[in-house]
Write a protein that holds these residues in place. Structure first.
Motif, PDB file in Angstrom:
ATOM      1  N   SER A  49       0.826  -1.212   0.000  1.00  0.00           N
ATOM      2  CA  SER A  49       0.000   0.000   0.000  1.00  0.00           C
ATOM      3  C   SER A  49       0.855   1.255   0.000  1.00  0.00           C
ATOM      4  N   GLN A  50       2.193   1.088   0.089  1.00  0.00           N
ATOM      5  CA  GLN A  50       3.086   2.242  -0.004  1.00  0.00           C
ATOM      6  C   GLN A  50       3.043   2.835  -1.408  1.00  0.00           C
ATOM      7  N   HIS A  51       2.986   1.984  -2.417  1.00  0.00           N
ATOM      8  CA  HIS A  51       2.967   2.456  -3.797  1.00  0.00           C
ATOM      9  C   HIS A  51       1.580   2.362  -4.429  1.00  0.00           C
ATOM     10  N   TRP A  52       0.770   1.397  -3.973  1.00  0.00           N
ATOM     11  CA  TRP A  52      -0.553   1.188  -4.561  1.00  0.00           C
ATOM     12  C   TRP A  52      -1.603   1.131  -3.454  1.00  0.00           C
ATOM     13  N   PRO A  53      -1.951   2.300  -2.902  1.00  0.00           N
ATOM     14  CA  PRO A  53      -2.856   2.325  -1.744  1.00  0.00           C
ATOM     15  C   PRO A  53      -4.327   2.141  -2.074  1.00  0.00           C
ATOM     16  N   TYR A 298      -1.673   5.781 -10.896  1.00  0.00           N
ATOM     17  CA  TYR A 298      -3.103   5.695 -11.186  1.00  0.00           C
ATOM     18  C   TYR A 298      -3.509   6.734 -12.221  1.00  0.00           C
ATOM     19  N   GLY A 299      -4.458   6.341 -13.057  1.00  0.00           N
ATOM     20  CA  GLY A 299      -4.940   7.242 -14.091  1.00  0.00           C
ATOM     21  C   GLY A 299      -5.664   8.450 -13.555  1.00  0.00           C
ATOM     22  N   PHE A 387       2.417   9.780 -19.857  1.00  0.00           N
ATOM     23  CA  PHE A 387       1.745   8.529 -20.233  1.00  0.00           C
ATOM     24  C   PHE A 387       0.247   8.635 -20.005  1.00  0.00           C
ATOM     25  N   TRP A 388      -0.169   9.054 -18.815  1.00  0.00           N
ATOM     26  CA  TRP A 388      -1.611   9.104 -18.531  1.00  0.00           C
ATOM     27  C   TRP A 388      -2.302  10.156 -19.388  1.00  0.00           C
ATOM     28  N   ARG A 389      -1.608  11.236 -19.731  1.00  0.00           N
ATOM     29  CA  ARG A 389      -2.207  12.241 -20.604  1.00  0.00           C
ATOM     30  C   ARG A 389      -2.476  11.662 -21.990  1.00  0.00           C
TER      31      ARG A 389
END
Length: 606
Positions: A49-53, A298-299, A387-389
């Protein structure tokens, strides 16, 4: 106190939230436990959850897949790190779980000579190789920026008929999508070229200090590399400079309504000396506004470049603090002075070969240490922001074609499904008939949205299955704070404390008391008040602008070299990381005491 549990729940024992039935079908087959034939209930897994909470939408798994795969390749295939291979990873109930892959003890010695040869090349040529790294990363970002996703025309241009081009442009849509994925993957490979070496240099110095100075505190070792110049802090520093410049030029009062970005900038530009401030503001954007209040995975993460009300709001708050007489700059001079004092004190306790080794290991750790944080700006923030843009640009092409309502709906597809949808789109366009997507995806996306929302209603279990007798893998301990002692405390329902206090990693020194503010999402940062204590699953490196407001930090996960620990030390804030359940045990408004010297958090008033 109740007897500690001996094991965490098995994945198969965790309840599926109502409405999330069938969740595992949303993700690629290789990412879910169900296809491990029972092995998922045997290994020890911890939730990163440090990187993907938060829960993954299907397309967002790309960050976890690329990051953990590329971390593994450098441990296992590039450097042959003696005690550590890569990390197995799976998604369970929407969250990412990890299980470090140990190197058998009888194989460690055989890897050592090759590791020393390969790592030695990097350490001996660190600065030149790192300069080249920045060139490679920037070239990848530039190529990604140049990719375009546009709706196809009604007919191909007549010039294409004359030239004999014999292509309709749909191939560009497909090629650019494939290239976007490849470029993202490319920079994630670059990401880990130096990162594990940065950790290793520090770990080597850490281990040597423990050996020659029995009883030395972990924080004393960490302080010997603090106060260094880090590019990760540049975005925040740029905002502070802009706040000071606004006061100097007399345009600070025009920052009253920063939610109105265009209006604010126009009002300042039209004021006396205002254009000078706007020019400085514009100059700071490239590259420093390629920064997100999230962590880039995350997007939905909001980037300053696209949401300029965020940096303008921070500037406005810095102006307020300056008017109130606050010191807003990071205490670099104090950190540097303390670093040199502690280093000198310990160095003077040594002599001969021991002193020479101590000095050499400290120099190497100090050289490599900044990369541990700086890479975040180049990859998680800058690369992933672009990337997300571009993902949203492609999502808009589909939205315009009626595949779904909003450009961000594409995140509910896996990246393989997106490729199929592109061919569906261009086929319908080419043959002059309806594509299938508009009839299929709207209802399917809504079905998946319900599942993701249901998964998001349940916090992840911090770990799964039976932990090993001893946790020895150095990265797991130093980065995540997953130590034998912490796991034992997690297993005890009362965190192993008779008085109900939480214990974790003593990550940044100092003792303070204050009102807790529990933050589980970056969108809640605006709720943080002056002199509160931030309690979070984890903090992002980009939360620097609020660190001047708060007294201390408490996180659920993270070790001495976690981003939260490093940033807190650099901002001079007490911190306790790796509490396991701080954000779920503590509630906003409670008065708590944070002891960053001992790793203890007490609730004083409920």
């Amino acid at each position: 106190m109740s007897a500690p549990l001996k094991t965490f729940p098995k994945p198969s024992q965790l309840p599926v939230p109502a409405g999330a039935e069938g969740w595992e079908k949303l993700y690629p087959y290789n990412l879910v436990f169900q296809n491990l034939s029972g092995a998922e209930d045997e290994k020890f897994w911890f939730c990163d959850s440090q990187h993907w909470p938060t829960v993954f939408k299907p397309f967002e798994t790309i960050g976890g897949e690329f990051a953990v795969k590329c971390l593994g390749q450098y441990n296992t295939r590039h450097l042959l790190i003696p005690p550590a291979n890569g990390i197995e990873f799976k998604i369970h109930l929407g969250y990412l779980y990890m299980s470090p892959v140990a190197v058998p003890e009888d194989q460690m010695a055989a890897r050592a000579p090759e590791f020393e040869r390969r790592a030695g090349h990097y350490f001996q040529n660190w600065n030149s190789l790192l300069d080249n790294w920045k060139i490679k990363v920037r070239a990848t970002i530039d190529e990604m920026e140049a990719l375009q996703f546009k709706s196809l025309p009604d007919v191909v241009p007549f010039d294409d008929i004359v030239s004999g081009k014999a292509k309709d442009g749909s191939e560009v849509l497909m090629e650019n999508y494939d290239r976007l994925i490849q470029l993202c993957y490319q920079n994630w490979q670059y990401h880990f070229e130096f990162l594990n070496l940065g950790y290793l240099a520090y770990l080597d110095f850490f281990g040597f200090c423990k050996e020659i100075f029995p009883g030395i505190a972990d924080q004393s070792i960490a302080k010997m590399v603090q106060g260094v110049d880090m590019e990760l802090f540049r975005p925040d520093d740029e905002l502070k400079k802009l706040a000071a410049l606004a006061i100097e030029l007399g345009v600070d009062a025009l920052l009253a309504d920063t939610d109105d970005v265009a209006g604010t900038l126009e009002r300042i530009a039209n004021a006396d000396n205002g254009q000078q401030w706007v020019d400085a503001y514009t100059a700071a954007q490239d590259p420093w506004f390629n920064f997100t209040v999230g962590n880039g995975f995350y997007g939905h993460d909001k980037y300053w470049l696209e949401h300029q009300e965020i940096p303008l709001g921070y500037i406005k708050d810095y102006v307020r603090r300056l008017h109130d007489g606050h010191q807003i700059m990071r205490p670099v001079a104090e950190l540097t002075e303390e670093r040199e004092r502690i280093y000198t004190e310990y160095r003077d306790l040594t002599d001969g070969d021991t002193r020479a080794l101590f000095e050499a290991k400290h120099q190497l750790a100090s050289t490599a240490y900044p990369y541990v944080e700086n890479h975040n700006f180049y990859i998680e923030h800058w690369t992933m922001g672009v990337f997300w843009r571009k993902v949203r640009e492609l999502g808009q092409v589909f939205a315009d074609a009626g595949f779904w309502a909003d450009r961000s709906d594409m995140l509910y597809l896996t990246r393989g499904e997106v490729r199929d949808a592109i061919f569906d789109l261009v086929t319908g366009w080419a043959v002059g008939a309806d594509a299938t997507g508009p009839h299929y995806w709207p209802a399917e996306i809504e079905r998946r949205r319900v599942i993701i929302d249901a998964l998001s209603s349940q916090r992840p279990q911090p770990a799964l299955n039976t932990p090993p007798e001893r946790i020895t893998e150095p990265f797991t301990m130093m980065l995540y704070g997953i130590t034998t002692e912490q796991v034992e405390q997690w297993l005890a329902k009362d965190s192993g404390s008779d008085d109900g206090a939480l214990t974790g990693m003593a990550a940044s020194p100092g003792v303070v008391e204050g009102i807790a503010r529990v933050v589980t999402h970056a969108d809640q940062l605006g709720e943080v008040q002056e002199d509160e204590i931030l309690v979070a699953t984890i903090t992002a490196p980009s939360w620097g602008p609020i660190f001047g407001k708060i007294k201390a930090v408490v996180t659920d996960i993270g070790g001495m070299m976690s981003h939260a620990a490093i940033v807190c030390r650099e901002y001079g804030l007490p911190a306790v990381t790796g509490t396991g359940s701080g954000s779920t045990t503590i509630t906003t408004g409670q008065v708590i005491r944070v002891d960053g010297n001992t790793g203890r958090v007490e609730v004083l008033e409920r």
